[in-house]
Design a protein around this motif. Structure first.
Motif, PDB file in Angstrom:
ATOM      1  N   PRO A  15       0.931  -1.015   0.124  1.00  0.00           N
ATOM      2  CA  PRO A  15       0.018  -0.322  -0.194  1.00  0.00           C
ATOM      3  C   PRO A  15       0.415   1.376  -0.123  1.00  0.00           C
ATOM      4  N   ALA A  16       1.809   1.800   0.546  1.00  0.00           N
ATOM      5  CA  ALA A  16       2.794   2.644   0.899  1.00  0.00           C
ATOM      6  C   ALA A  16       3.588   2.361  -0.530  1.00  0.00           C
ATOM      7  N   LEU A  17       3.986   1.586  -1.320  1.00  0.00           N
ATOM      8  CA  LEU A  17       4.444   1.578  -2.613  1.00  0.00           C
ATOM      9  C   LEU A  17       3.241   2.240  -3.462  1.00  0.00           C
ATOM     10  N   GLN A  18       2.301   1.585  -3.250  1.00  0.00           N
ATOM     11  CA  GLN A  18       1.379   2.268  -4.424  1.00  0.00           C
ATOM     12  C   GLN A  18       1.490   3.978  -4.452  1.00  0.00           C
ATOM     13  N   ASN A  28      -3.279   4.964 -12.363  1.00  0.00           N
ATOM     14  CA  ASN A  28      -2.379   4.257 -11.952  1.00  0.00           C
ATOM     15  C   ASN A  28      -2.266   2.426 -12.545  1.00  0.00           C
ATOM     16  N   ASP A  29      -2.041   2.590 -13.762  1.00  0.00           N
ATOM     17  CA  ASP A  29      -1.592   1.302 -14.692  1.00  0.00           C
ATOM     18  C   ASP A  29      -0.794   1.439 -14.428  1.00  0.00           C
ATOM     19  N   ASP A  30       0.174   2.568 -14.632  1.00  0.00           N
ATOM     20  CA  ASP A  30       1.675   2.630 -14.857  1.00  0.00           C
ATOM     21  C   ASP A  30       2.364   2.337 -13.273  1.00  0.00           C
ATOM     22  N   ALA A  31       1.823   3.081 -12.086  1.00  0.00           N
ATOM     23  CA  ALA A  31       2.157   1.998 -10.874  1.00  0.00           C
ATOM     24  C   ALA A  31       2.326   1.036 -10.504  1.00  0.00           C
ATOM     25  N   ASP A  32       0.598   0.298 -11.079  1.00  0.00           N
ATOM     26  CA  ASP A  32       0.727  -0.894 -10.826  1.00  0.00           C
ATOM     27  C   ASP A  32       2.791  -1.836 -11.713  1.00  0.00           C
ATOM     28  N   ASP A  33       2.224  -1.376 -12.744  1.00  0.00           N
ATOM     29  CA  ASP A  33       3.940  -1.871 -13.298  1.00  0.00           C
ATOM     30  C   ASP A  33       4.617  -1.347 -12.890  1.00  0.00           C
ATOM     31  N   LEU A  34       5.101  -0.544 -12.345  1.00  0.00           N
ATOM     32  CA  LEU A  34       6.061  -0.117 -12.006  1.00  0.00           C
ATOM     33  C   LEU A  34       6.338  -0.637 -10.341  1.00  0.00           C
ATOM     34  N   ILE A  35       5.103  -1.536  -9.761  1.00  0.00           N
ATOM     35  CA  ILE A  35       5.404  -2.708  -8.224  1.00  0.00           C
ATOM     36  C   ILE A  35       6.022  -3.412  -9.122  1.00  0.00           C
ATOM     37  N   GLU A  37       7.326  -4.315 -11.568  1.00  0.00           N
ATOM     38  CA  GLU A  37       9.061  -4.805 -11.479  1.00  0.00           C
ATOM     39  C   GLU A  37       9.518  -3.983 -10.435  1.00  0.00           C
ATOM     40  N   THR A  38       9.004  -3.316  -9.576  1.00  0.00           N
ATOM     41  CA  THR A  38      10.110  -3.523  -8.242  1.00  0.00           C
ATOM     42  C   THR A  38       9.934  -4.629  -7.895  1.00  0.00           C
ATOM     43  N   PHE A  39       8.803  -5.446  -7.365  1.00  0.00           N
ATOM     44  CA  PHE A  39       9.025  -6.472  -6.793  1.00  0.00           C
ATOM     45  C   PHE A  39       9.605  -8.053  -6.938  1.00  0.00           C
ATOM     46  N   LEU A  40       9.484  -7.632  -8.729  1.00  0.00           N
ATOM     47  CA  LEU A  40      10.185  -8.893  -9.390  1.00  0.00           C
ATOM     48  C   LEU A  40      12.231  -8.394  -9.064  1.00  0.00           C
ATOM     49  N   ARG A  41      12.018  -7.276  -9.302  1.00  0.00           N
ATOM     50  CA  ARG A  41      14.072  -6.340  -8.581  1.00  0.00           C
ATOM     51  C   ARG A  41      14.266  -6.942  -7.181  1.00  0.00           C
ATOM     52  N   THR A  61      14.434   2.718  -2.377  1.00  0.00           N
ATOM     53  CA  THR A  61      14.885   2.683  -2.911  1.00  0.00           C
ATOM     54  C   THR A  61      14.577   2.104  -4.555  1.00  0.00           C
ATOM     55  N   ILE A  62      14.841   1.103  -5.069  1.00  0.00           N
ATOM     56  CA  ILE A  62      14.473   0.086  -5.829  1.00  0.00           C
ATOM     57  C   ILE A  62      13.458   0.509  -7.566  1.00  0.00           C
ATOM     58  N   MET A  63      12.447   0.764  -5.772  1.00  0.00           N
ATOM     59  CA  MET A  63      11.581   1.630  -6.870  1.00  0.00           C
ATOM     60  C   MET A  63      11.771   3.067  -7.924  1.00  0.00           C
ATOM     61  N   ARG A  64      12.471   3.756  -7.295  1.00  0.00           N
ATOM     62  CA  ARG A  64      13.305   5.070  -7.477  1.00  0.00           C
ATOM     63  C   ARG A  64      14.040   5.285  -8.570  1.00  0.00           C
ATOM     64  N   ASN A  65      14.922   3.977  -8.532  1.00  0.00           N
ATOM     65  CA  ASN A  65      16.009   3.662  -9.041  1.00  0.00           C
ATOM     66  C   ASN A  65      15.522   2.894 -10.888  1.00  0.00           C
ATOM     67  N   THR A  66      14.383   1.958 -11.072  1.00  0.00           N
ATOM     68  CA  THR A  66      13.382   1.839 -11.545  1.00  0.00           C
ATOM     69  C   THR A  66      13.000   2.809 -12.120  1.00  0.00           C
ATOM     70  N   PHE A  67      12.312   3.414 -11.463  1.00  0.00           N
ATOM     71  CA  PHE A  67      11.222   4.409 -12.716  1.00  0.00           C
ATOM     72  C   PHE A  67      12.250   5.843 -13.449  1.00  0.00           C
ATOM     73  N   ILE A  68      13.633   5.610 -12.878  1.00  0.00           N
ATOM     74  CA  ILE A  68      14.329   6.875 -13.245  1.00  0.00           C
ATOM     75  C   ILE A  68      15.018   5.795 -14.940  1.00  0.00           C
ATOM     76  N   ASN A  69      15.539   5.106 -14.152  1.00  0.00           N
ATOM     77  CA  ASN A  69      16.164   3.635 -15.693  1.00  0.00           C
ATOM     78  C   ASN A  69      15.901   4.366 -16.940  1.00  0.00           C
ATOM     79  N   ASN A  70      14.088   3.643 -15.901  1.00  0.00           N
ATOM     80  CA  ASN A  70      12.648   3.343 -17.549  1.00  0.00           C
ATOM     81  C   ASN A  70      12.903   4.325 -18.332  1.00  0.00           C
ATOM     82  N   TYR A  71      12.480   5.996 -17.063  1.00  0.00           N
ATOM     83  CA  TYR A  71      12.565   7.304 -17.818  1.00  0.00           C
ATOM     84  C   TYR A  71      13.730   7.406 -18.897  1.00  0.00           C
TER      85      TYR A  71
END
Length: 167
Positions: A15-18, A28-35, A37-41, A61-71
């Motif tokens: 919930p906090a990660l969402q 919302n859909d992109d947020a779910d995809d990011l979550i 991917e974060t869990f997979l990593r 930290t994993i989520m932020r780095n994943t978002f930056i790399n995807n961006y």
């Protein structure tokens, strides 16, 4: 920590990660995809997590780095797409035929302007244009390097005056 236990522990923070993911993506859909991917990593690199440390912070930290790399990857991909759209084949054919004719006229005008240069200016200019250095031209023509520079400068000036219509 075993994978099943680790997986259930990271699910507690979903919930906090969402909210955190939505603040990045604004969708919302992109947020779910990011979550996801974060869990997979997180599962892939579970061996790097140290027990007793802040798991939520590690996941953030994993989520932020994943978002930056995807961006960054999306930005690069968009640049490639934009540049290829500009170079559609029908545009290239149209411009190449036009450029070929224009280039031929320009080339003829340049040759006429070169023919009108005095030989004292033409020879050093052509040598320089072919890639020779000033000192090489001076040695070959047995003239001072300053004279070579002056003659090349004058040749450029005269050519520029004769070809000013293309400026």
């Amino acid at each position: 920590m075993r994978n099943i236990a680790f997986s259930s522990e990271i699910n507690i923070h979903k919930p906090a990660l969402q909210n955190f993911a939505f603040s990045f993506t604004k969708d919302n859909d992109d947020a779910d995809d990011l979550i996801q991917e974060t869990f997979l990593r997180a599962m892939r690199y579970a061996n790097l997590y140290k027990d007793g440390t802040n798991l939520r912070g590690w996941l953030y930290t994993i989520m932020r780095n994943t978002f930056i790399n995807n961006y960054r990857a999306d930005t690069r991909r968009k640049k490639i797409i934009e540049s290829t759209e500009e170079l559609m084949s029908y545009q290239l054919v149209k411009s190449s035929t036009r450029n070929k004719a224009e280039g031929q006229f320009i080339g003829d005008d340049i040759n006429k302007a070169l023919d009108q240069l005095p030989p004292a200016y033409l020879v050093p200019f052509i040598k320089y244009f072919e890639g020779f250095k000033y000192h090489e031209i001076a040695d070959e023509l047995n003239i001072p390097i300053g004279t070579v520079k002056t003659r090349i400068f004058e040749a450029r000036r005269l050519l520029k005056a004769k070809l000013k219509m293309y400026n």
